[in-house]
Design a protein around this motif. Structure first.
Motif, PDB file in Angstrom:
ATOM      1  N   ALA A  95       0.876  -1.168   0.000  1.00 30.32           N
ATOM      2  CA  ALA A  95       0.000   0.000   0.000  1.00 30.32           C
ATOM      3  C   ALA A  95       0.917   1.223   0.000  1.00 30.32           C
ATOM      4  CB  ALA A  95      -0.882   0.003   1.237  1.00 30.32           C
ATOM      5  N   LYS A  96       0.673   2.131  -0.942  1.00 29.00           N
ATOM      6  CA  LYS A  96       1.510   3.323  -1.057  1.00 29.00           C
ATOM      7  C   LYS A  96       0.696   4.570  -0.741  1.00 29.00           C
ATOM      8  CE  LYS A  96       4.775   1.533  -4.394  1.00 29.00           C
ATOM      9  NZ  LYS A  96       5.532   1.831  -5.602  1.00 29.00           N
ATOM     10  N   VAL A  97       1.302   5.478  -0.027  1.00 27.94           N
ATOM     11  CA  VAL A  97       0.669   6.750   0.287  1.00 27.94           C
ATOM     12  C   VAL A  97       0.616   7.576  -0.990  1.00 27.94           C
ATOM     13  CG1 VAL A  97       0.881   8.867   1.659  1.00 27.94           C
ATOM     14  CG2 VAL A  97       1.487   6.672   2.665  1.00 27.94           C
ATOM     15  N   ARG A  98      -0.561   8.088  -1.312  1.00 26.38           N
ATOM     16  CA  ARG A  98      -0.729   8.845  -2.566  1.00 26.38           C
ATOM     17  C   ARG A  98      -0.020  10.182  -2.540  1.00 26.38           C
ATOM     18  NH1 ARG A  98      -6.977   7.618  -3.063  1.00 26.38           N
ATOM     19  NH2 ARG A  98      -6.811   5.508  -3.896  1.00 26.38           N
ATOM     20  N   ASN A  99      -0.080  10.868  -1.416  1.00 24.77           N
ATOM     21  CA  ASN A  99       0.505  12.196  -1.323  1.00 24.77           C
ATOM     22  C   ASN A  99       1.479  12.245  -0.144  1.00 24.77           C
ATOM     23  OD1 ASN A  99       1.111  14.893  -1.313  1.00 24.77           O
ATOM     24  ND2 ASN A  99      -1.004  15.598  -1.324  1.00 24.77           N
ATOM     25  N   PRO A 100       2.725  11.810  -0.361  1.00 23.88           N
ATOM     26  CA  PRO A 100       3.673  11.755   0.757  1.00 23.88           C
ATOM     27  C   PRO A 100       3.999  13.128   1.349  1.00 23.88           C
ATOM     28  CG  PRO A 100       4.686  10.948  -1.286  1.00 23.88           C
ATOM     29  CD  PRO A 100       3.280  11.291  -1.594  1.00 23.88           C
ATOM     30  N   GLN A 101       3.891  14.201   0.551  1.00 22.65           N
ATOM     31  CA  GLN A 101       4.163  15.540   1.087  1.00 22.65           C
ATOM     32  C   GLN A 101       3.112  15.933   2.122  1.00 22.65           C
ATOM     33  OE1 GLN A 101       4.545  14.877  -2.252  1.00 22.65           O
ATOM     34  NE2 GLN A 101       6.756  14.938  -2.081  1.00 22.65           N
ATOM     35  N   LYS A 102       1.867  15.542   1.884  1.00 23.28           N
ATOM     36  CA  LYS A 102       0.771  15.862   2.794  1.00 23.28           C
ATOM     37  C   LYS A 102       0.869  15.046   4.078  1.00 23.28           C
ATOM     38  CE  LYS A 102      -4.272  15.784   2.987  1.00 23.28           C
ATOM     39  NZ  LYS A 102      -5.479  15.374   2.284  1.00 23.28           N
ATOM     40  N   ASN A 103       1.319  13.810   3.961  1.00 19.87           N
ATOM     41  CA  ASN A 103       1.409  12.895   5.096  1.00 19.87           C
ATOM     42  C   ASN A 103       2.871  12.606   5.425  1.00 19.87           C
ATOM     43  OD1 ASN A 103      -1.498  12.361   5.239  1.00 19.87           O
ATOM     44  ND2 ASN A 103      -1.169  11.420   3.248  1.00 19.87           N
ATOM     45  N   ARG A 104       3.598  13.603   5.838  1.00 21.45           N
ATOM     46  CA  ARG A 104       5.049  13.480   6.049  1.00 21.45           C
ATOM     47  C   ARG A 104       5.432  12.594   7.226  1.00 21.45           C
ATOM     48  NH1 ARG A 104       7.349  19.469   4.611  1.00 21.45           N
ATOM     49  NH2 ARG A 104       6.312  19.568   2.605  1.00 21.45           N
ATOM     50  N   ASN A 105       4.551  12.447   8.185  1.00 18.19           N
ATOM     51  CA  ASN A 105       4.898  11.724   9.403  1.00 18.19           C
ATOM     52  C   ASN A 105       4.640  10.223   9.322  1.00 18.19           C
ATOM     53  OD1 ASN A 105       5.678  14.133  10.590  1.00 18.19           O
ATOM     54  ND2 ASN A 105       3.633  14.530  11.377  1.00 18.19           N
ATOM     55  N   ILE A 106       4.242   9.735   8.162  1.00 16.48           N
ATOM     56  CA  ILE A 106       4.003   8.304   8.032  1.00 16.48           C
ATOM     57  C   ILE A 106       4.897   7.729   6.941  1.00 16.48           C
ATOM     58  CG2 ILE A 106       1.622   8.449   8.853  1.00 16.48           C
ATOM     59  CD1 ILE A 106       0.684   8.174   5.980  1.00 16.48           C
ATOM     60  N   LYS A 107       5.069   6.423   6.975  1.00 18.39           N
ATOM     61  CA  LYS A 107       5.884   5.769   5.956  1.00 18.39           C
ATOM     62  C   LYS A 107       5.229   5.956   4.584  1.00 18.39           C
ATOM     63  CE  LYS A 107       6.220   1.494   7.229  1.00 18.39           C
ATOM     64  NZ  LYS A 107       6.543   0.122   7.614  1.00 18.39           N
ATOM     65  N   LYS A 108       6.022   5.892   3.540  1.00 20.65           N
ATOM     66  CA  LYS A 108       5.500   6.074   2.180  1.00 20.65           C
ATOM     67  C   LYS A 108       4.834   4.829   1.645  1.00 20.65           C
ATOM     68  CE  LYS A 108       8.527   9.794   1.071  1.00 20.65           C
ATOM     69  NZ  LYS A 108       9.784  10.246   0.674  1.00 20.65           N
ATOM     70  N   GLU A 109       5.226   3.662   2.168  1.00 22.09           N
ATOM     71  CA  GLU A 109       4.590   2.436   1.726  1.00 22.09           C
ATOM     72  C   GLU A 109       4.626   1.397   2.832  1.00 22.09           C
ATOM     73  OE1 GLU A 109       6.829   1.504  -1.840  1.00 22.09           O
ATOM     74  OE2 GLU A 109       8.041   0.066  -0.745  1.00 22.09           O
ATOM     75  N   TYR A 110       3.648   0.487   2.763  1.00 24.67           N
ATOM     76  CA  TYR A 110       3.521  -0.572   3.732  1.00 24.67           C
ATOM     77  C   TYR A 110       3.364  -1.897   2.995  1.00 24.67           C
ATOM     78  CZ  TYR A 110       2.407   3.229   6.941  1.00 24.67           C
ATOM     79  OH  TYR A 110       2.475   4.377   7.690  1.00 24.67           O
ATOM     80  N   VAL A 111       4.119  -2.900   3.404  1.00 28.57           N
ATOM     81  CA  VAL A 111       3.990  -4.218   2.820  1.00 28.57           C
ATOM     82  C   VAL A 111       2.805  -4.905   3.486  1.00 28.57           C
ATOM     83  CG1 VAL A 111       5.063  -6.478   2.474  1.00 28.57           C
ATOM     84  CG2 VAL A 111       6.437  -4.400   2.279  1.00 28.57           C
ATOM     85  N   LEU A 112       1.793  -5.247   2.701  1.00 27.72           N
ATOM     86  CA  LEU A 112       0.602  -5.905   3.229  1.00 27.72           C
ATOM     87  C   LEU A 112       0.698  -7.423   3.166  1.00 27.72           C
ATOM     88  CD1 LEU A 112      -2.121  -3.671   1.549  1.00 27.72           C
ATOM     89  CD2 LEU A 112      -1.134  -3.442   3.835  1.00 27.72           C
ATOM     90  N   LEU A 113       1.395  -7.912   2.133  1.00 27.29           N
ATOM     91  CA  LEU A 113       1.518  -9.361   1.946  1.00 27.29           C
ATOM     92  C   LEU A 113       2.826  -9.651   1.256  1.00 27.29           C
ATOM     93  CD1 LEU A 113      -0.017 -12.229   1.807  1.00 27.29           C
ATOM     94  CD2 LEU A 113      -0.372 -11.604  -0.574  1.00 27.29           C
ATOM     95  N   ARG A 114       3.542 -10.603   1.787  1.00 26.51           N
ATOM     96  CA  ARG A 114       4.781 -11.061   1.148  1.00 26.51           C
ATOM     97  C   ARG A 114       4.720 -12.572   1.099  1.00 26.51           C
ATOM     98  NH1 ARG A 114       9.212  -8.371   3.737  1.00 26.51           N
ATOM     99  NH2 ARG A 114       8.952  -6.758   2.188  1.00 26.51           N
ATOM    100  N   SER A 115       4.676 -13.104  -0.098  1.00 28.30           N
ATOM    101  CA  SER A 115       4.586 -14.540  -0.295  1.00 28.30           C
ATOM    102  C   SER A 115       5.905 -15.045  -0.847  1.00 28.30           C
ATOM    103  CB  SER A 115       3.448 -14.841  -1.262  1.00 28.30           C
ATOM    104  OG  SER A 115       3.522 -16.157  -1.693  1.00 28.30           O
ATOM    105  N   ILE A 116       6.587 -15.826  -0.077  1.00 25.28           N
ATOM    106  CA  ILE A 116       7.905 -16.320  -0.501  1.00 25.28           C
ATOM    107  C   ILE A 116       7.874 -17.831  -0.567  1.00 25.28           C
ATOM    108  CG2 ILE A 116      10.342 -16.395   0.038  1.00 25.28           C
ATOM    109  CD1 ILE A 116       9.985 -13.697   1.430  1.00 25.28           C
TER     110      ILE A 116
END
Length: 116
Positions: A95-116
């Protein structure tokens, strides 16, 4: 006088802009959604082709099942995982943040699922 290397936008409307002006916002949104679905479908078959595999070479699916899978509009994540596994690939959903400038205090992306 030095010529600018940047092209200036023509004052005339492009064909696409003319069509968009004649359509409702809902129609434009539906068309954009449909184009994303088509690109997704193309990407699955192109992904397989890019690694040099033919549908017939994938033993975990029948050729007809693969053909249907690669043209589906929607699919379960588990099916996509199985498809990628048959290509010897892993799946990661972010999941990627659409507007990282607006939401500076959060990570820009979050891994929701990793299948290895």
């Amino acid at each position: 006088m030095k010529k600018s290397s940047l092209k200036q936008k023509s004052p005339r409307l492009s064909a696409i802009e003319k069509i968009e002006k004649s359509l409702s916002k809902e129609s434009i949104d539906r068309a954009k959604s449909k184009s994303k679905e088509i690109l997704f479908q193309i990407n699955l078959s192109e992904l397989r082709k890019s690694i040099g595999m033919k549908q017939e070479e994938i033993t975990s699916f029948s050729q007809s099942s693969l053909s249907k899978l690669e043209t589906r509009k929607d699919m379960k994540i588990s099916t996509l995982k199985d498809y990628l596994n048959s290509l010897d690939m892993d799946l990661e959903i972010k999941a990627k943040v659409r507007n990282p400038q607006k939401n500076r205090n959060i990570k820009k992306e979050y891994v929701l699922l990793r299948s290895i």
